[in-house]
Design a protein around this motif. Structure first.
Motif, mmCIF file in Angstrom:
data_model
loop_
_atom_site.group_PDB
_atom_site.id
_atom_site.type_symbol
_atom_site.label_atom_id
_atom_site.label_comp_id
_atom_site.label_asym_id
_atom_site.label_seq_id
_atom_site.Cartn_x
_atom_site.Cartn_y
_atom_site.Cartn_z
ATOM 1 N N GLU A 198 67.219 -51.753 46.119
ATOM 2 C CA GLU A 198 68.386 -51.463 45.886
ATOM 3 C C GLU A 198 68.929 -51.298 44.606
ATOM 4 O OE1 GLU A 198 71.055 -54.579 46.509
ATOM 5 O OE2 GLU A 198 70.845 -54.778 49.059
ATOM 6 N N GLY A 199 68.111 -51.349 43.417
ATOM 7 C CA GLY A 199 67.481 -50.106 42.389
ATOM 8 C C GLY A 199 69.108 -51.501 41.357
ATOM 9 N N ARG A 200 69.137 -52.252 41.646
ATOM 10 C CA ARG A 200 68.757 -54.299 40.617
ATOM 11 C C ARG A 200 68.463 -54.147 39.803
ATOM 12 N NH1 ARG A 200 74.926 -54.628 40.646
ATOM 13 N NH2 ARG A 200 75.327 -53.808 43.439
ATOM 14 N N ILE A 201 67.223 -53.799 39.770
ATOM 15 C CA ILE A 201 66.077 -54.241 39.262
ATOM 16 C C ILE A 201 66.089 -52.540 38.424
ATOM 17 C CG2 ILE A 201 63.593 -54.926 38.337
ATOM 18 C CD1 ILE A 201 64.645 -57.416 39.902
ATOM 19 N N GLN A 202 65.668 -51.615 37.685
ATOM 20 C CA GLN A 202 65.843 -50.782 37.803
ATOM 21 C C GLN A 202 63.923 -50.043 37.434
ATOM 22 O OE1 GLN A 202 68.385 -49.471 34.297
ATOM 23 N NE2 GLN A 202 69.735 -49.717 35.714
ATOM 24 N N ASP A 203 63.509 -51.612 36.949
ATOM 25 C CA ASP A 203 61.304 -50.477 36.803
ATOM 26 C C ASP A 203 60.429 -52.078 37.852
ATOM 27 O OD1 ASP A 203 59.053 -50.057 35.549
ATOM 28 O OD2 ASP A 203 59.809 -50.425 33.729
ATOM 29 N N SER A 204 59.442 -51.268 38.244
ATOM 30 C CA SER A 204 59.104 -52.418 38.477
ATOM 31 C C SER A 204 57.967 -52.961 37.770
ATOM 32 C CB SER A 204 57.579 -51.221 38.913
ATOM 33 O OG SER A 204 58.141 -50.678 40.376
ATOM 34 N N VAL A 205 57.750 -52.863 36.374
ATOM 35 C CA VAL A 205 57.162 -53.806 35.217
ATOM 36 C C VAL A 205 58.440 -54.523 35.187
ATOM 37 C CG1 VAL A 205 56.476 -54.197 32.862
ATOM 38 C CG2 VAL A 205 56.478 -51.907 34.530
ATOM 39 N N ASP A 206 59.775 -55.104 35.450
ATOM 40 C CA ASP A 206 60.192 -55.841 35.414
ATOM 41 C C ASP A 206 60.235 -56.693 36.495
ATOM 42 O OD1 ASP A 206 61.693 -54.821 32.845
ATOM 43 O OD2 ASP A 206 62.990 -53.469 33.461
ATOM 44 N N LEU A 207 59.857 -56.047 37.616
ATOM 45 C CA LEU A 207 59.640 -56.608 38.634
ATOM 46 C C LEU A 207 59.093 -57.773 38.353
ATOM 47 C CD1 LEU A 207 60.472 -57.998 41.256
ATOM 48 C CD2 LEU A 207 59.438 -55.553 42.559
ATOM 49 N N GLN A 208 58.039 -57.074 38.494
ATOM 50 C CA GLN A 208 56.628 -57.197 38.031
ATOM 51 C C GLN A 208 56.693 -59.464 37.193
ATOM 52 O OE1 GLN A 208 53.752 -55.437 37.122
ATOM 53 N NE2 GLN A 208 51.569 -57.330 36.736
ATOM 54 N N THR A 209 57.455 -58.868 35.873
ATOM 55 C CA THR A 209 57.377 -60.029 34.871
ATOM 56 C C THR A 209 58.552 -60.821 35.662
ATOM 57 O OG1 THR A 209 57.582 -58.217 33.046
ATOM 58 C CG2 THR A 209 58.608 -60.368 32.512
ATOM 59 N N ILE A 210 59.421 -60.342 36.570
ATOM 60 C CA ILE A 210 60.317 -61.199 37.094
ATOM 61 C C ILE A 210 59.173 -62.849 38.027
ATOM 62 C CG2 ILE A 210 62.483 -62.316 38.324
ATOM 63 C CD1 ILE A 210 63.487 -60.067 36.878
ATOM 64 N N LEU A 211 58.583 -61.707 38.279
ATOM 65 C CA LEU A 211 57.398 -62.721 40.150
ATOM 66 C C LEU A 211 56.490 -63.417 39.011
ATOM 67 C CD1 LEU A 211 57.631 -60.065 42.364
ATOM 68 C CD2 LEU A 211 58.776 -61.974 42.632
ATOM 69 N N ASN A 212 56.099 -62.688 37.797
ATOM 70 C CA ASN A 212 54.699 -63.703 37.210
ATOM 71 C C ASN A 212 55.910 -65.273 36.412
ATOM 72 O OD1 ASN A 212 53.144 -61.721 37.803
ATOM 73 N ND2 ASN A 212 53.184 -60.779 35.906
ATOM 74 N N GLU A 213 56.862 -64.534 35.766
ATOM 75 C CA GLU A 213 57.396 -65.738 35.135
ATOM 76 C C GLU A 213 58.022 -66.870 36.515
ATOM 77 O OE1 GLU A 213 57.971 -66.771 32.959
ATOM 78 O OE2 GLU A 213 57.079 -64.991 31.948
ATOM 79 N N MET A 214 58.473 -66.544 37.276
ATOM 80 C CA MET A 214 59.206 -67.349 38.914
ATOM 81 C C MET A 214 57.267 -68.096 39.500
ATOM 82 S SD MET A 214 60.747 -68.449 40.460
ATOM 83 C CE MET A 214 60.922 -70.154 41.923
ATOM 84 N N ASN A 215 56.100 -67.883 39.716
ATOM 85 C CA ASN A 215 55.034 -68.473 39.332
ATOM 86 C C ASN A 215 54.757 -69.260 38.245
ATOM 87 O OD1 ASN A 215 54.327 -66.693 41.691
ATOM 88 N ND2 ASN A 215 53.386 -65.074 40.636
ATOM 89 N N ARG A 216 54.851 -68.981 37.517
ATOM 90 C CA ARG A 216 54.106 -69.912 36.186
ATOM 91 C C ARG A 216 55.639 -71.571 36.196
ATOM 92 N NH1 ARG A 216 54.625 -68.272 29.955
ATOM 93 N NH2 ARG A 216 52.540 -67.075 30.379
ATOM 94 N N PHE A 217 56.244 -71.249 37.180
ATOM 95 C CA PHE A 217 57.284 -72.028 36.984
ATOM 96 C C PHE A 217 57.147 -73.246 38.533
ATOM 97 C CE2 PHE A 217 61.246 -74.332 38.960
ATOM 98 C CZ PHE A 217 61.737 -74.354 37.623
ATOM 99 N N ARG A 218 56.719 -72.369 39.212
ATOM 100 C CA ARG A 218 56.127 -72.776 40.404
ATOM 101 C C ARG A 218 54.990 -73.797 40.065
ATOM 102 N NH1 ARG A 218 52.071 -73.869 43.758
ATOM 103 N NH2 ARG A 218 51.199 -72.022 42.500
#
Length: 621
Positions: A198-218
């Motif tokens: 939807e364009g709320r996250i403007q870059d795929s790099v930002d999405l990958q960084t957020i998912l990596n941090e979520m994996n670390r939290f898990r």
């Protein structure tokens, strides 16, 4: 709640831990007082029975039992078993603390990368953080008794606002025999991918960084679950517990005081209170209680982790970071140190003692006077004139065969100045009239003889290697390799120009460069002056007695220069033995191209020395 006493031990003082010994909450007294009272009571009962109830034959039998128990109780390795066990428990306890799930990294990324200040963007960010906190809540419910008492069912989780009724239906409809703490993680990743489309996250790099941090939290959550699932093997815990309790059960009988009239070994004194046995019980049993408290830090002991506080803190902080603080940036203003190059925050009167200068190195306080003082000691003591490395180099050069050495070896990092400059003339305080021409080409030195070796800097020029088939370089060359010595510290002051000019002879007299534009008459004058100077140097080298009297007790500049001259001549005479003879050098290199003025010199050794000085200067440049 965890007992914190860090402020009480911030400063080490005399008997500083006495304040901690009197505390009750979280202390060893609170954990051990029941077991201690039981042990003291049982010991007292056996002592009273031995002294007042048993008859004499029964006492003899009891005394043999006491000696037997005391002898074999020491064979139980209580210290060995307890030491390894407590070390294992403490390491496990600290690793569990390091794996507590904290949502701070995720809330920073969501607040900065998920765009949109409208209601939809705000809802998106808050929902993402709620899924993060729901994941940690579900894992805390499964490992912590305190959190389980607070949220015993999913209804309590919905009531607390971590989960909506619709999400509860989806959560319960997913049938799985395993713990379902990972379901909010899947919701988070799917919602983040939708926000990227939807364009709320403007870059795929930002999405990958957020998912990596979520994996670390898990990963942190799954690590806590693993510690709760796989604990320290039960057999190890049983061995330690049995070893401790068996040892002190034997001590109840074996540490009884016997009648001194029976003359048993080690029972010369009869006391009613076994002080050291009680201390031993306090220490060993307290060690076991420490392991018992730390083996599961998610319980309800005084020093267990406050999981409920972590849940409250994480929810409040994370929602504030992604909602109220999203793009809520304060206006930029100039700081108070805007035009101040020397930034120094102020100190209060209480902290004035902590304002200390910056550390610049261990030799910062080493002043020039100490350096010159050490150099003066080396001059006054002839045994310390050269360093160990320099003396070893001179020793090795003497032992080398003369026929294998074409030219002297000049080391780039030589510690002795005599090995770098083999021909060193006398230091004259007042130069003669014949030296006026050569003085014009000498660089300026600090007139202090100590400063010459200590503070002067050697800078080498023209690093081209010399030609191997030319033994004496013609003075008609356009470029003669020179060794330039930089001036010493100008702050040392001016000690007199005469001494400065004579000190420069030590390094630059044989290496006088001549411009190609000089007239023939001027060149002949320079060559004649140079020849005369070499003759003078050779006469003084061959006749050491012709030098001025040496006085080592003077403090003037003249005496210091003479002391330095003695050091230079001694070093030159030692290194002179390794120089090849002129005839051997001519046989190896063939006929020389030395000028007529130098060829007719009565001292046949001087052309060879000049060639070596020039070659050495070129090699070291």
């Amino acid at each position: 709640m965890t007992v914190t006493y860090s402020s009480k031990v911030a400063n080490a003082t005399f008997f500083g831990f006495h304040r901690l010994l009197m505390r009750w909450r979280g202390s060893i007294y609170k954990l051990l007082y029941r077991e201690f009272l039981v042990f003291a009571l049982l010991y007292s009962i056996f002592s009273v029975v031995y002294r007042w109830v048993l008859t004499d034959p029964q006492r003899r039998i009891f005394e043999k039992l006491v000696i037997y128990c005391d002898r074999y109780a020491e064979q139980i390795p209580v210290t060995f078993v307890l030491g390894f066990y407590v070390t294992l428990v403490v390491n496990r306890w600290w690793n569990q603390f390091q794996n507590l799930p904290w949502p701070d990294r995720l809330m920073f990324l969501i607040s900065s990368c998920v765009q949109g200040r409208d209601e939809q963007g705000r809802l998106l960010r808050r929902t993402l953080m709620r899924y993060v906190n729901l994941t940690s809540l579900l894992i805390f419910r499964s490992v912590s008794t305190a959190v389980c008492k607070r949220f015993p069912t999913i209804d309590h989780v919905v009531e607390a606002g971590f989960m909506t009724p619709e999400e509860r239906k989806i959560f319960e409809n997913l049938k799985s025999p395993h713990l379902k703490y990972w379901i909010p993680t899947v919701w988070f990743t799917n919602l983040a991918s939708k926000a990227r489309k939807e364009g709320r996250i403007q870059d795929s790099v930002d999405l990958q960084t957020i998912l990596n941090e979520m994996n670390r939290f898990r990963t942190w959550c799954s690590t806590l679950f693993g510690y709760d699932w796989v604990g320290i093997p039960l057999v190890y815990t049983q061995v330690v517990t049995l070893a401790v309790y068996t040892f002190f059960s034997a001590c109840i009988i074996g540490r009884q005081f016997l009648d001194p009239a029976q003359h048993y070994q080690g029972h010369d004194v009869d006391l009613y209170i076994p002080v050291f046995t009680l201390l031993q019980f306090f220490f060993y049993s307290g060690w076991l209680k420490v392991a018992e408290q730390l083996i599961n830090p998610f319980g309800e002991d005084d020093d267990d982790f406050e999981a409920n506080w972590c849940i409250d803190r994480n929810l409040q902080v994370s929602l504030m970071a992604v909602d109220e603080m999203h793009m809520n940036i304060p206006r930029m203003t100039k700081d108070i140190y805007w035009n101040d190059p020397d930034v120094r925050p102020p100190y209060t009167r209480a902290a004035a003692d902590y304002c200390i200068p910056s550390f610049l190195g261990s030799t910062t306080d080493m002043g020039l006077s100490e350096i010159l003082q050490g150099e003066e000691i080396d001059i006054q003591d002839p045994r310390r004139q050269g360093s160990v490395l320099g003396r070893m180099r001179r020793l090795l050069s003497v032992q080398e065969p003369p026929d294998l050495q074409i030219r002297p070896s000049f080391k780039r990092h030589s510690s002795d100045i005599s090995s770098f400059f083999p021909i060193i003339p006398e230091h004259r305080i007042h130069p003669g009239p014949d030296e006026s021409i050569a003085d014009q080409h000498r660089p300026y030195f600090s007139p202090h003889p100590h400063v010459l070796d200590t503070l002067s800097t050697l800078r080498e020029v023209n690093s081209m290697p010399p030609s191997p088939d030319i033994s004496v370089r013609s003075p008609s060359h356009n470029s003669i390799p020179t060794v330039v010595v930089s001036e010493s510290n100008p702050h040392l002051g001016n000690y007199g120009s005469g001494v400065a000019q004579d000190l420069s002879v030590a390094t630059a007299v044989p290496l006088v460069s001549r411009e190609p534009s000089l007239e023939p008459d001027q060149a002949q004058k320079n060559d004649a002056c140079l020849e005369e100077h070499y003759d003078d140097v050779t006469n003084r080298a061959d006749n050491p007695t012709e030098t001025e009297p040496k006085r080592f007790h003077g403090k003037s500049l003249t005496d210091r220069a003479k002391k330095r001259q003695l050091s230079f001549e001694l070093s030159r005479q030692n290194s002179r033995r390794s120089l090849p003879s002129p005839k051997a050098l001519q046989r190896r290199t063939g006929p020389t191209t030395a000028p007529h003025s130098l060829a007719k010199s009565p001292h046949q050794e001087m052309p060879q020395r000049k060639d070596m000085v020039e070659s050495g200067g070129q090699n070291n440049s």
